[in-house]
Design a protein around this motif. Sequence first.
Motif, mmCIF file in Angstrom:
data_model
loop_
_atom_site.group_PDB
_atom_site.id
_atom_site.type_symbol
_atom_site.label_atom_id
_atom_site.label_comp_id
_atom_site.label_asym_id
_atom_site.label_seq_id
_atom_site.Cartn_x
_atom_site.Cartn_y
_atom_site.Cartn_z
ATOM 1 N N GLN A 148 0.806 -1.216 0.000
ATOM 2 C CA GLN A 148 0.000 0.000 0.000
ATOM 3 C C GLN A 148 0.842 1.271 0.000
ATOM 4 O OE1 GLN A 148 -2.972 0.080 3.074
ATOM 5 N NE2 GLN A 148 -3.740 2.104 2.490
ATOM 6 N N PHE A 149 1.863 1.323 0.866
ATOM 7 C CA PHE A 149 2.568 2.590 1.053
ATOM 8 C C PHE A 149 3.880 2.692 0.279
ATOM 9 C CE2 PHE A 149 0.023 1.905 4.922
ATOM 10 C CZ PHE A 149 -0.803 3.016 4.826
ATOM 11 N N CYS A 150 4.444 1.578 -0.131
ATOM 12 C CA CYS A 150 5.684 1.621 -0.918
ATOM 13 C C CYS A 150 5.417 1.432 -2.413
ATOM 14 C CB CYS A 150 6.660 0.549 -0.429
ATOM 15 S SG CYS A 150 7.118 0.729 1.315
ATOM 16 N N LEU A 151 4.452 0.569 -2.735
ATOM 17 C CA LEU A 151 4.153 0.295 -4.149
ATOM 18 C C LEU A 151 2.878 0.965 -4.627
ATOM 19 C CD1 LEU A 151 5.192 -3.484 -4.354
ATOM 20 C CD2 LEU A 151 6.521 -1.445 -4.893
ATOM 21 N N GLY A 152 2.118 1.571 -3.714
ATOM 22 C CA GLY A 152 0.990 2.399 -4.121
ATOM 23 C C GLY A 152 -0.310 1.672 -4.434
ATOM 24 N N PHE A 153 -0.478 0.441 -3.967
ATOM 25 C CA PHE A 153 -1.727 -0.273 -4.207
ATOM 26 C C PHE A 153 -2.802 0.219 -3.236
ATOM 27 C CE2 PHE A 153 1.318 -3.117 -6.145
ATOM 28 C CZ PHE A 153 0.642 -3.629 -7.242
ATOM 29 N N SER A 154 -4.013 0.386 -3.735
ATOM 30 C CA SER A 154 -5.118 0.834 -2.888
ATOM 31 C C SER A 154 -5.617 -0.329 -2.030
ATOM 32 C CB SER A 154 -6.260 1.361 -3.752
ATOM 33 O OG SER A 154 -6.818 0.309 -4.540
ATOM 34 N N ARG A 155 -6.384 0.000 -0.990
ATOM 35 C CA ARG A 155 -6.951 -1.044 -0.138
ATOM 36 C C ARG A 155 -7.877 -1.955 -0.948
ATOM 37 N NH1 ARG A 155 -8.628 1.786 5.638
ATOM 38 N NH2 ARG A 155 -6.507 2.370 6.294
ATOM 39 N N ARG A 156 -8.633 -1.342 -1.837
ATOM 40 C CA ARG A 156 -9.529 -2.145 -2.666
ATOM 41 C C ARG A 156 -8.733 -3.123 -3.525
ATOM 42 N NH1 ARG A 156 -13.875 0.319 -7.060
ATOM 43 N NH2 ARG A 156 -14.711 -1.689 -7.771
ATOM 44 N N ARG A 157 -7.604 -2.646 -4.059
ATOM 45 C CA ARG A 157 -6.783 -3.524 -4.888
ATOM 46 C C ARG A 157 -6.160 -4.637 -4.048
ATOM 47 N NH1 ARG A 157 -7.375 -5.390 -9.598
ATOM 48 N NH2 ARG A 157 -5.478 -6.346 -10.405
ATOM 49 N N LEU A 158 -5.811 -4.343 -2.794
ATOM 50 C CA LEU A 158 -5.255 -5.376 -1.916
ATOM 51 C C LEU A 158 -6.271 -6.490 -1.690
ATOM 52 C CD1 LEU A 158 -3.278 -3.448 0.857
ATOM 53 C CD2 LEU A 158 -2.453 -4.405 -1.298
ATOM 54 N N GLN A 159 -7.527 -6.115 -1.579
ATOM 55 C CA GLN A 159 -8.575 -7.130 -1.416
ATOM 56 C C GLN A 159 -8.654 -8.037 -2.630
ATOM 57 O OE1 GLN A 159 -12.080 -4.830 -0.644
ATOM 58 N NE2 GLN A 159 -11.485 -4.286 1.454
ATOM 59 N N VAL A 160 -8.554 -7.437 -3.825
ATOM 60 C CA VAL A 160 -8.579 -8.233 -5.058
ATOM 61 C C VAL A 160 -7.368 -9.153 -5.111
ATOM 62 C CG1 VAL A 160 -8.466 -8.130 -7.577
ATOM 63 C CG2 VAL A 160 -9.880 -6.487 -6.319
ATOM 64 N N LEU A 161 -6.195 -8.640 -4.765
ATOM 65 C CA LEU A 161 -4.974 -9.455 -4.786
ATOM 66 C C LEU A 161 -5.070 -10.619 -3.815
ATOM 67 C CD1 LEU A 161 -2.254 -6.632 -4.916
ATOM 68 C CD2 LEU A 161 -2.901 -8.178 -6.766
ATOM 69 N N THR A 162 -5.678 -10.394 -2.673
ATOM 70 C CA THR A 162 -5.831 -11.462 -1.677
ATOM 71 C C THR A 162 -6.753 -12.556 -2.199
ATOM 72 O OG1 THR A 162 -5.493 -9.895 0.140
ATOM 73 C CG2 THR A 162 -6.564 -11.984 0.676
ATOM 74 N N ARG A 163 -7.858 -12.159 -2.840
ATOM 75 C CA ARG A 163 -8.825 -13.148 -3.343
ATOM 76 C C ARG A 163 -8.270 -13.958 -4.510
ATOM 77 N NH1 ARG A 163 -12.496 -8.750 -3.188
ATOM 78 N NH2 ARG A 163 -12.451 -8.708 -5.474
ATOM 79 N N VAL A 180 4.098 -9.159 -7.237
ATOM 80 C CA VAL A 180 2.698 -8.754 -7.237
ATOM 81 C C VAL A 180 2.149 -8.860 -8.650
ATOM 82 C CG1 VAL A 180 1.067 -7.025 -6.428
ATOM 83 C CG2 VAL A 180 3.409 -7.024 -5.541
ATOM 84 N N CYS A 181 0.946 -9.415 -8.768
ATOM 85 C CA CYS A 181 0.298 -9.507 -10.076
ATOM 86 C C CYS A 181 -0.230 -8.125 -10.475
ATOM 87 C CB CYS A 181 -0.848 -10.507 -10.022
ATOM 88 S SG CYS A 181 -1.766 -10.629 -11.570
ATOM 89 N N VAL A 182 0.252 -7.617 -11.589
ATOM 90 C CA VAL A 182 -0.226 -6.319 -12.077
ATOM 91 C C VAL A 182 -1.223 -6.483 -13.225
ATOM 92 C CG1 VAL A 182 1.784 -5.028 -11.314
ATOM 93 C CG2 VAL A 182 1.804 -6.090 -13.583
ATOM 94 N N HIS A 183 -1.292 -7.674 -13.788
ATOM 95 C CA HIS A 183 -2.290 -7.903 -14.834
ATOM 96 C C HIS A 183 -2.523 -9.379 -15.025
ATOM 97 C CE1 HIS A 183 -4.683 -7.533 -18.422
ATOM 98 N NE2 HIS A 183 -3.839 -8.283 -19.103
ATOM 99 N N GLN A 184 -3.785 -9.740 -15.172
ATOM 100 C CA GLN A 184 -4.134 -11.079 -15.607
ATOM 101 C C GLN A 184 -5.226 -10.960 -16.651
ATOM 102 O OE1 GLN A 184 -5.330 -12.984 -11.909
ATOM 103 N NE2 GLN A 184 -7.490 -12.843 -12.500
ATOM 104 N N GLU A 185 -5.278 -11.922 -17.513
ATOM 105 C CA GLU A 185 -6.217 -11.867 -18.627
ATOM 106 C C GLU A 185 -7.647 -11.650 -18.121
ATOM 107 O OE1 GLU A 185 -5.653 -15.422 -20.835
ATOM 108 O OE2 GLU A 185 -3.748 -14.794 -21.695
ATOM 109 N N GLU A 186 -8.383 -10.788 -18.802
ATOM 110 C CA GLU A 186 -9.753 -10.485 -18.404
ATOM 111 C C GLU A 186 -10.594 -10.241 -19.647
ATOM 112 O OE1 GLU A 186 -9.578 -6.925 -16.037
ATOM 113 O OE2 GLU A 186 -8.249 -5.922 -17.448
#
Length: 338
Positions: A24-39, A64-70
Motif C-alpha cells: 500500500q505505502f511503498c508500491l501504491g496499491f489501494s486497499r480495494r486492490r489489496l482485497q482483489v490481490l488477496t482473493r 505482485v500480479c499487475v495484470h491477468q487476462e480479463e
Amino acid sequence: MSKEWLAHRIKAEEEGRRIGSVLQFCLGFSRRRLQVLTRTDGFRLNGKRAHLDRRVKEGDLLEVCVHQEEEGNLAPVAMDLKVLYEDADLLILDKPPGIEVHPPEQRARFRPTLAHGVAHYFAEKGIKARVRPLHRLDKDTTGICVFAKNAYAHQTLDRQLRDGTLQRGYLALLRGLPADPVGIIDEPIGRDPEHHMRRMVRDDGERAITRYRVVEVFEPPCRETEGRAGGTAELEPSLEPPLALAEVVLETGRTHQIRVHFSHRGTPLLGDRLYGGDSPRIGRQALHSAWVTLRQPRSGEAVKVTSDLPEDMACLIVGNEESHGGNNGTIAKAPETE
C-alpha cells in the motif's frame, strides 16, 4: 489464465513491515486492490504464497500480479487509430475531432467511441484486457489520449494525475488577447442552470486551476474596401479581434475547464459555439492536447509524448503568418523531464 508480475526487492528501510504495508505505502496499491490481490492469489513472497500480515526482511522478493487476462468490457469496433506510444502498460493515441473518448454510462442509442476502437485494437493484438481511459477529451478536442492496459497502471497513472507527476499540455487558439500574456486562472466551475451541457464559473463550483502562456499573436488582416469615386481600393482595420495561440497546462481536470476559463475572461476559444467563440474559420473549438509527461507505471522512467497540431488549426496559423509576411513565434513544446 496467464498473469504478469511486478518484482520488488525489499530494501533495508522496509524491513519489518508487513506485506500489506509495503504494497500500500511503498508500491501504491489501494486497499480495494489489496482485497482483489488477496482473493486471486495476486502476490507471493520469495516464490511462495503469503499473508498480508507477514513481515518482510531485507532482500526478500515480493512479487505482485499487475495484470491477468480479463474479458473486454466494450464491443470492438474497427477504426483507424494513430498510436503515438505503446508499452506493456500504456497505449497513447492521437485522437481526431468528432469522436467521443468513451461512451457515457447511459446511452439510448449505440454510438462508436474511441474506446470501442481500442477494444478492437486489443482484440487484434491478442491483448485480453478491459479498456481503461485515463482521462476524457471533449468530442471535438484533438490530440493525446492515454489508455491504461491494466488496473495497476490505471491506478498508478490516476495517482500521478492527482499529485501532479503526470502533466498535460494543450494548445488553444483564443479569439482575442488575454490581459496578461502569462497567467493562472483560479476560478471554480459548476453547471450552468440554464443549459444542460454548459458549465460556468460560479462561487459554489469545484476549484479549477488553469495555467497558460501566450506563444504567438496574430493580428487580423486588414479589410479591403472600395476607393472613393472609383479610385483604388483602400485598406481598413479588420473588425475581427486578434488571435492568440496559448499553451495551457491543467492543474485540475473539470469538465470544459479550458473552454470555460477563457470564455469567462473574454477570450473564448476560436470556433467554440457553446462558449461564445463561434467562427466560420473552423468548425470546432480550436483546442489540441499537445503533450503529456508521466512516469512509466512499473519502471518509473520518464515518458514524454507529443502530438502535432491537426490540419485545421495548423492551416489557421499558417494562413495568419502568410498574411503578415511570416512570424518568428514558436509552437509550445513539452518541458524536459528529469
